[in-house]
Each structure stands twice: as structure tokens, then as C-alpha cells.
Design an enzyme around this catalytic site. Structure first.
Site, short mmCIF file in Angstrom:
data_model
loop_
_atom_site.label_atom_id
_atom_site.label_comp_id
_atom_site.label_asym_id
_atom_site.label_seq_id
_atom_site.Cartn_x
_atom_site.Cartn_y
_atom_site.Cartn_z
CG ASP A 1 45.78 -26.00 11.09
OD1 ASP A 1 45.65 -25.06 11.94
OD2 ASP A 1 46.77 -26.27 10.22
CB CYS B 298 53.46 -23.39 8.75
SG CYS B 298 52.72 -22.08 9.91
CG HIS C 12 49.14 -25.40 12.43
ND1 HIS C 12 49.08 -25.37 11.20
CD2 HIS C 12 50.26 -24.71 12.69
CE1 HIS C 12 49.99 -24.32 10.50
NE2 HIS C 12 50.77 -24.17 11.48
#
Length: 244
Positions: free
Chosen positions: A181, A123, A212
Site C-alpha cells: 500500500d 481507506c 491498497h
């Protein structure tokens, strides 16, 4: 391999950057990997990922990315409050400060590993790992669902300029994405891939049918099979580039 765990404090800018370190107990010295977390810092899923990677023969160092804004040991919850606080911490940190922290972590790893160094991140940490890859001593990097590469957003800077500097990456780069995502949609991934291929970087590109944060082993988005596939690719790239 069986793994030892400890916390160390890495000096940077007059501060102490608390860092989780997982190290194989057998043999050594081993290659080093700096691993950057998502916005929630050193949560149990992040520590488990680091320990798993260390078990494949790496010294894995996981710094607290918000040591400049949060008390040492702060771990944010996987809830709305944690998201808001984590994003606020990110927005308060200039890219120059993140870069300084990266340099400090890499210097520490150079001393406590065999000198062969890689990077990884999830991330926001995936973007930080990409920044680490810009350093010539980083031989391989694995970025899992990195945020902000397509639009330049990182920390307090509206445009960190990371993607534009991809030609500076001398090591191998693995990028891993979930096709569902929303943080890096299809057009964003296409832009990133095009720019990376134009840069000439040694690129491995992996898109998986997942959301995600599919590798965070809590919550509804966790996909064990996809995570194992991504992890296998990560270990392969790191071993290939850091061996010898």
C-alpha cells in the site's frame, strides 16, 4: 442470516445524513456497527461489504461521508474524475464536521441496536472509524488500510491529531494493512504500530501481502483470499467485544 436493507436520514447540524442500513431479519436486537466508506461513498462494493457483515448478526449503518458537500445519493466512479472529486470533497470537510457526523451516527445506532456498538472503515473511512474508536461507547473497531494516520492528514485539517489520541481508545482495535500500500508505506506502518503499542490500546495488528483497497471487489487490486482473511478477523473482533 438473511438481511434487510433500507436508507434512513440521520439528523446532524441541521442537515439529513443519508445512511444505508443493513439489518439481520432474524431475532434481535443486534449489536450495531457504523461503517465508513472510502472516498467514493456508497458504491456497490461498499454496500455488499456492509450486507455481508450484517449477515453475521450486526446492524450496519453506512453514512454518506460527503453529505455536507454532495447531493444525497451521490456515488463517485472508480476513475480519475471520481478520485479528484472525492478528494476535493474530503479536503472541504473539517475534522470537526466529521466528528459531529460520527457522534450523530453513533447516537442513532444506540437507539436502533442493542446498545453494543462497534466501528469499521476502509481507506479514508478507516481513519474515520479510528476517530469513532475515540468514543467510550465504541467497544471494538476494525480499520482497513486507513489513510492519514501516520501523517495526520484527514479532510481539511493538515493534522487531525488522531494517532496522538490513541490512548483514549477504550475498546479493542484491529488494524489491517496491505504491505504494498503506497498510501501507508512500511515506515508509516511502523510509526503507527509503535504509537499504538505505546498507548496501551488493546491492539490486533494484521499485515497482508496485498495492495491498497484489496477488499474492494472490483478492479485489479481485489484479492478474494486476503479479503476473506481480513473479514474473518474483523468479525471475530466485533463478536468478541460486542457479545453479551
Amino acid at each position: 442470516m438473511v438481511v434487510a436493507r433500507e436508507y434512513v436520514e440521520i439528523p446532524v447540524d441541521g442537515r439529513r445524513m443519508r445512511t444505508f442500513v443493513a439489518t439481520p431479519r432474524d431475532g434481535g436486537p443486534h449489536p450495531g456497527v457504523v461503517f465508513y466508506s472510502d472516498i467514493f461513498q456508497l458504491t456497490e462494493p461498499t454496500l455488499r461489504w456492509a450486507v455481508r457483515l450484517a449477515g453475521y448478526g450486526f446492524v450496519v449503518a453506512v453514512p454518506e461521508i460527503y453529505h455536507r458537500t454532495e447531493p444525497a445519493g451521490t456515488v463517485l466512479g472508480f476513475d480519475d474524475e471520481g478520485k479528484v472529486r472525492g478528494q476535493a470533497d474530503a479536503d472541504a470537510t473539517p475534522v470537526a464536521a466529521f466528528d459531529e457526523d460520527i457522534d450523530a451516527a453513533l447516537a442513532w445506532l444506540a437507539e436502533y441496536s442493542n446498545g453494543a456498538i462497534g466501528a469499521a472503515g476502509h481507506c479514508t473511512g478507516g481513519h474515520l472509524a479510528f476517530r469513532a474508536a475515540l468514543r467510550p461507547q465504541v467497544r471494538a473497531t476494525a480499520c482497513w488500510y486507513a489513510t492519514g494516520l501516520h501523517d495526520g492528514k484527514l479532510g481539511a485539517d493538515d493534522d487531525a491529531g488522531s494517532l496522538a489520541r490513541a490512548g483514549e481508545i477504550e475498546g479493542e482495535l484491529l488494524t489491517i494493512w496491505g504491505t504494498r500500500d503506497p498510501h501507508t508505506p512500511a515506515d508509516g506502518r511502523a510509526l503507527i504500530r509503535s504509537r499504538l503499542e505505546m498507548s496501551g490500546v488493546a491492539l490486533s495488528w494484521l499485515e497482508l501481502e496485498a495492495e491498497h483497497a484489496f477488499g474492494r471487489d472490483v478492479g485489479d487490486r481485489y484479492d478474494p483470499e486476503v479479503t476473506d482473511q481480513a473479514f474473518e478477523e474483523t468479525v471475530a473482533v466485533l463478536r468478541r467485544s460486542l457479545a453479551g
